[in-house]
Design a protein around this motif. Sequence first.
Motif, PDB file in Angstrom:
ATOM      1  N   MET A   1       0.808  -1.169   0.015  1.00 19.91           N
ATOM      2  CA  MET A   1      -0.107  -0.033  -0.012  1.00 19.91           C
ATOM      3  C   MET A   1       0.842   1.144   0.120  1.00 19.91           C
ATOM      4  O   MET A   1       0.631   2.131  -0.672  1.00 19.91           O
ATOM      5  CB  MET A   1      -0.795  -0.068   1.199  1.00 19.91           C
ATOM      6  N   LEU A   2       1.898   1.121   0.707  1.00 24.52           N
ATOM      7  CA  LEU A   2       2.775   2.380   0.862  1.00 24.52           C
ATOM      8  C   LEU A   2       3.687   2.584  -0.436  1.00 24.52           C
ATOM      9  O   LEU A   2       3.899   3.804  -0.730  1.00 24.52           O
ATOM     10  CB  LEU A   2       3.784   2.333   2.014  1.00 24.52           C
ATOM     11  N   LEU A   3       4.019   1.716  -0.920  1.00 27.28           N
ATOM     12  CA  LEU A   3       4.649   1.501  -2.280  1.00 27.28           C
ATOM     13  C   LEU A   3       3.759   2.275  -3.332  1.00 27.28           C
ATOM     14  O   LEU A   3       4.234   2.917  -4.161  1.00 27.28           O
ATOM     15  CB  LEU A   3       5.022   0.236  -2.968  1.00 27.28           C
ATOM     16  N   LYS A   4       2.379   1.882  -3.361  1.00 26.71           N
ATOM     17  CA  LYS A   4       1.456   2.463  -4.192  1.00 26.71           C
ATOM     18  C   LYS A   4       1.397   3.984  -4.037  1.00 26.71           C
ATOM     19  O   LYS A   4       1.288   4.725  -4.974  1.00 26.71           O
ATOM     20  CB  LYS A   4       0.193   1.792  -4.140  1.00 26.71           C
ATOM     21  N   ALA A   5       1.495   4.299  -2.834  1.00 29.39           N
ATOM     22  CA  ALA A   5       1.513   5.984  -2.538  1.00 29.39           C
ATOM     23  C   ALA A   5       2.568   6.592  -2.830  1.00 29.39           C
ATOM     24  O   ALA A   5       2.456   7.940  -3.506  1.00 29.39           O
ATOM     25  CB  ALA A   5       1.284   6.086  -0.957  1.00 29.39           C
ATOM     26  N   PHE A   6       3.829   5.864  -2.901  1.00 28.58           N
ATOM     27  CA  PHE A   6       4.979   6.725  -3.246  1.00 28.58           C
ATOM     28  C   PHE A   6       5.132   6.768  -4.968  1.00 28.58           C
ATOM     29  O   PHE A   6       5.525   7.535  -5.381  1.00 28.58           O
ATOM     30  CB  PHE A   6       6.179   5.753  -3.016  1.00 28.58           C
ATOM     31  N   GLN A   7       4.503   5.529  -5.479  1.00 26.56           N
ATOM     32  CA  GLN A   7       4.514   5.807  -7.012  1.00 26.56           C
ATOM     33  C   GLN A   7       3.630   6.788  -7.367  1.00 26.56           C
ATOM     34  O   GLN A   7       3.834   7.382  -8.231  1.00 26.56           O
ATOM     35  CB  GLN A   7       3.932   4.128  -7.405  1.00 26.56           C
ATOM     36  N   LEU A   8       2.329   6.837  -6.576  1.00 25.21           N
ATOM     37  CA  LEU A   8       1.797   7.963  -7.140  1.00 25.21           C
ATOM     38  C   LEU A   8       2.099   9.289  -7.053  1.00 25.21           C
ATOM     39  O   LEU A   8       2.141   9.990  -7.734  1.00 25.21           O
ATOM     40  CB  LEU A   8       0.079   7.967  -6.082  1.00 25.21           C
ATOM     41  N   CYS A   9       2.838   9.738  -5.746  1.00 24.58           N
ATOM     42  CA  CYS A   9       3.666  10.729  -5.522  1.00 24.58           C
ATOM     43  C   CYS A   9       4.574  11.213  -6.659  1.00 24.58           C
ATOM     44  O   CYS A   9       4.559  12.084  -7.209  1.00 24.58           O
ATOM     45  CB  CYS A   9       4.101  10.999  -4.197  1.00 24.58           C
ATOM     46  N   PHE A  10       5.457  10.122  -6.821  1.00 17.05           N
ATOM     47  CA  PHE A  10       6.710  10.134  -7.902  1.00 17.05           C
ATOM     48  C   PHE A  10       5.820  10.731  -9.420  1.00 17.05           C
ATOM     49  O   PHE A  10       6.234  11.498  -9.947  1.00 17.05           O
ATOM     50  CB  PHE A  10       6.953   8.862  -8.066  1.00 17.05           C
ATOM     51  N   TRP A  11       4.793   9.828  -9.902  1.00 16.10           N
ATOM     52  CA  TRP A  11       4.176   9.986 -11.135  1.00 16.10           C
ATOM     53  C   TRP A  11       3.533  11.318 -11.141  1.00 16.10           C
ATOM     54  O   TRP A  11       3.608  12.046 -12.304  1.00 16.10           O
ATOM     55  CB  TRP A  11       3.454   8.884 -11.486  1.00 16.10           C
ATOM     56  N   VAL A  12       2.773  11.847 -10.277  1.00 17.94           N
ATOM     57  CA  VAL A  12       2.067  12.934 -10.160  1.00 17.94           C
ATOM     58  C   VAL A  12       3.203  14.036 -10.177  1.00 17.94           C
ATOM     59  O   VAL A  12       3.020  15.060 -11.188  1.00 17.94           O
ATOM     60  CB  VAL A  12       1.131  12.994  -8.802  1.00 17.94           C
ATOM     61  N   GLY A  13       4.164  14.163  -9.535  1.00 17.66           N
ATOM     62  CA  GLY A  13       5.312  14.977  -9.487  1.00 17.66           C
ATOM     63  C   GLY A  13       6.015  15.135 -11.194  1.00 17.66           C
ATOM     64  O   GLY A  13       6.066  16.122 -11.357  1.00 17.66           O
ATOM     65  N   VAL A  14       6.092  14.073 -11.705  1.00 12.72           N
ATOM     66  CA  VAL A  14       6.893  13.900 -12.841  1.00 12.72           C
ATOM     67  C   VAL A  14       5.992  14.438 -14.023  1.00 12.72           C
ATOM     68  O   VAL A  14       6.319  15.255 -14.757  1.00 12.72           O
ATOM     69  CB  VAL A  14       7.436  12.426 -13.212  1.00 12.72           C
ATOM     70  N   LEU A  15       4.691  14.057 -13.932  1.00 17.40           N
ATOM     71  CA  LEU A  15       3.790  14.390 -14.912  1.00 17.40           C
ATOM     72  C   LEU A  15       3.324  16.059 -14.717  1.00 17.40           C
ATOM     73  O   LEU A  15       3.509  16.668 -15.815  1.00 17.40           O
ATOM     74  CB  LEU A  15       2.249  13.947 -14.668  1.00 17.40           C
ATOM     75  N   PHE A  16       3.244  16.618 -13.352  1.00 13.63           N
ATOM     76  CA  PHE A  16       3.199  18.057 -13.468  1.00 13.63           C
ATOM     77  C   PHE A  16       4.323  18.880 -14.033  1.00 13.63           C
ATOM     78  O   PHE A  16       4.182  19.596 -14.792  1.00 13.63           O
ATOM     79  CB  PHE A  16       2.914  18.316 -11.858  1.00 13.63           C
ATOM     80  N   THR A  17       5.637  18.334 -13.728  1.00 13.09           N
ATOM     81  CA  THR A  17       6.614  19.018 -14.240  1.00 13.09           C
ATOM     82  C   THR A  17       6.829  18.876 -15.923  1.00 13.09           C
ATOM     83  O   THR A  17       7.175  20.055 -16.321  1.00 13.09           O
ATOM     84  CB  THR A  17       7.697  18.308 -13.787  1.00 13.09           C
ATOM     85  N   ALA A  18       6.425  17.703 -16.157  1.00 13.57           N
ATOM     86  CA  ALA A  18       6.244  17.656 -17.882  1.00 13.57           C
ATOM     87  C   ALA A  18       5.459  18.339 -18.439  1.00 13.57           C
ATOM     88  O   ALA A  18       5.755  19.199 -19.493  1.00 13.57           O
ATOM     89  CB  ALA A  18       6.158  16.247 -18.123  1.00 13.57           C
ATOM     90  N   VAL A  19       4.119  18.493 -17.750  1.00 17.70           N
ATOM     91  CA  VAL A  19       3.295  19.295 -18.525  1.00 17.70           C
ATOM     92  C   VAL A  19       3.552  20.853 -18.269  1.00 17.70           C
ATOM     93  O   VAL A  19       3.058  21.406 -19.184  1.00 17.70           O
ATOM     94  CB  VAL A  19       1.598  18.994 -17.586  1.00 17.70           C
ATOM     95  N   SER A  20       3.794  21.175 -17.161  1.00 18.08           N
ATOM     96  CA  SER A  20       4.642  22.864 -17.005  1.00 18.08           C
ATOM     97  C   SER A  20       5.433  22.963 -17.969  1.00 18.08           C
ATOM     98  O   SER A  20       5.271  24.066 -18.689  1.00 18.08           O
ATOM     99  CB  SER A  20       4.820  22.838 -15.490  1.00 18.08           C
ATOM    100  N   PHE A  21       6.356  22.165 -18.164  1.00 16.68           N
ATOM    101  CA  PHE A  21       7.600  22.597 -19.187  1.00 16.68           C
ATOM    102  C   PHE A  21       6.926  22.641 -20.451  1.00 16.68           C
ATOM    103  O   PHE A  21       6.943  23.535 -21.600  1.00 16.68           O
ATOM    104  CB  PHE A  21       8.390  21.419 -19.261  1.00 16.68           C
ATOM    105  N   ILE A  22       5.953  21.572 -21.211  1.00 16.12           N
ATOM    106  CA  ILE A  22       5.196  21.491 -22.197  1.00 16.12           C
ATOM    107  C   ILE A  22       4.546  22.842 -22.460  1.00 16.12           C
ATOM    108  O   ILE A  22       4.620  23.378 -23.511  1.00 16.12           O
ATOM    109  CB  ILE A  22       4.495  20.235 -22.817  1.00 16.12           C
ATOM    110  N   LEU A  23       3.496  22.890 -21.719  1.00 14.78           N
ATOM    111  CA  LEU A  23       2.811  24.163 -21.766  1.00 14.78           C
ATOM    112  C   LEU A  23       3.425  25.520 -21.743  1.00 14.78           C
ATOM    113  O   LEU A  23       3.105  26.552 -22.590  1.00 14.78           O
ATOM    114  CB  LEU A  23       1.615  24.295 -20.721  1.00 14.78           C
ATOM    115  N   GLY A  24       4.564  25.573 -21.038  1.00 10.08           N
ATOM    116  CA  GLY A  24       5.386  26.695 -20.903  1.00 10.08           C
ATOM    117  C   GLY A  24       6.258  26.950 -22.442  1.00 10.08           C
ATOM    118  O   GLY A  24       6.249  28.166 -22.685  1.00 10.08           O
ATOM    119  N   GLN A  25       6.507  26.030 -22.920  1.00 10.12           N
ATOM    120  CA  GLN A  25       7.126  26.155 -24.216  1.00 10.12           C
ATOM    121  C   GLN A  25       5.903  26.344 -25.481  1.00 10.12           C
ATOM    122  O   GLN A  25       6.102  27.436 -26.316  1.00 10.12           O
ATOM    123  CB  GLN A  25       7.749  24.778 -24.717  1.00 10.12           C
ATOM    124  N   LEU A  26       4.964  25.667 -25.309  1.00 11.09           N
ATOM    125  CA  LEU A  26       4.010  26.020 -26.208  1.00 11.09           C
ATOM    126  C   LEU A  26       3.243  27.483 -26.163  1.00 11.09           C
ATOM    127  O   LEU A  26       2.985  27.964 -27.343  1.00 11.09           O
ATOM    128  CB  LEU A  26       2.708  24.872 -26.269  1.00 11.09           C
TER     129      LEU A  26
END
Length: 185
Positions: A1-26
Motif C-alpha cells: 500500500m505504501l509503495l503505491k502511495a510513493f508511486q502515485l506521488c512520484f508520477w504526479v510530480g513527474v507529470l506536473f513537471t512535464a506538463v508545466s514544461f510543455i505548456l510553458g514552451q507552447l
Amino acid sequence: MLLKAFQLCFWVGVLFTAVSFILGQLFDLTEFDADFDTDSDTNTTGSGKGETIISPFKPVVIAAFITVFGGVGIIGLHYLELGALITLAMALVSALSTSFLMYRFLIVPLYKAQSTSAVSQKELIGFPAKVQLDIKGGGFGRITYIVNNNTYSAPAKSVDNEEILKGSKVAIVDINKNIFMVTKM
C-alpha cells in the motif's frame, strides 16, 4: 500500500513537471504558476523597510517535494527493501531537504533579481543617458542608459527638436509611448 502511495506521488510530480514544461514552451509562459503569482506570494514585513518574504509554497517547490518524496520512497521500499518507517523517514527528509535547497538557492535569488532589476518608466525621468544614434531635429535617434548596472537602449527624440549628436550626454525628460524624450545636459 505504501509503495503505491510513493508511486502515485512520484508520477504526479513527474507529470506536473512535464506538463508545466510543455505548456510553458507552447504558450511561451515564463512560469506555469503565472496565474498564482500575485502579491500574495510576497508579503511586506511589519518593519516598514519594505522587506519582502517570498512564499515557499510555490507550485514548482511543491512538485519537487512530491517527486522526490515518491522517488526516494520507491527506491527505499522496492529496491533497497528497507522497512516502511525508515523509508518514510528517509523520503520525508530527502523531500524536505530538496525543497528547501530549491527554494533557498533558486527561487529566492530569482525573485530578488527580478524585483531589483525592474524599474518603472516613471522612475527613469531625470536619469542621464548617452546618445548612440544621432537625433536629428524632430526625428528619432537612440540612447543608452544604465539602471542597476544593466545597460538599456531606447528610441529617443529631442524635447526641443534640436539636433543632438552621437556621444552627447542627455537627460530623460519624459517617456511617451516608449519614446524617450531627452534634452542636452
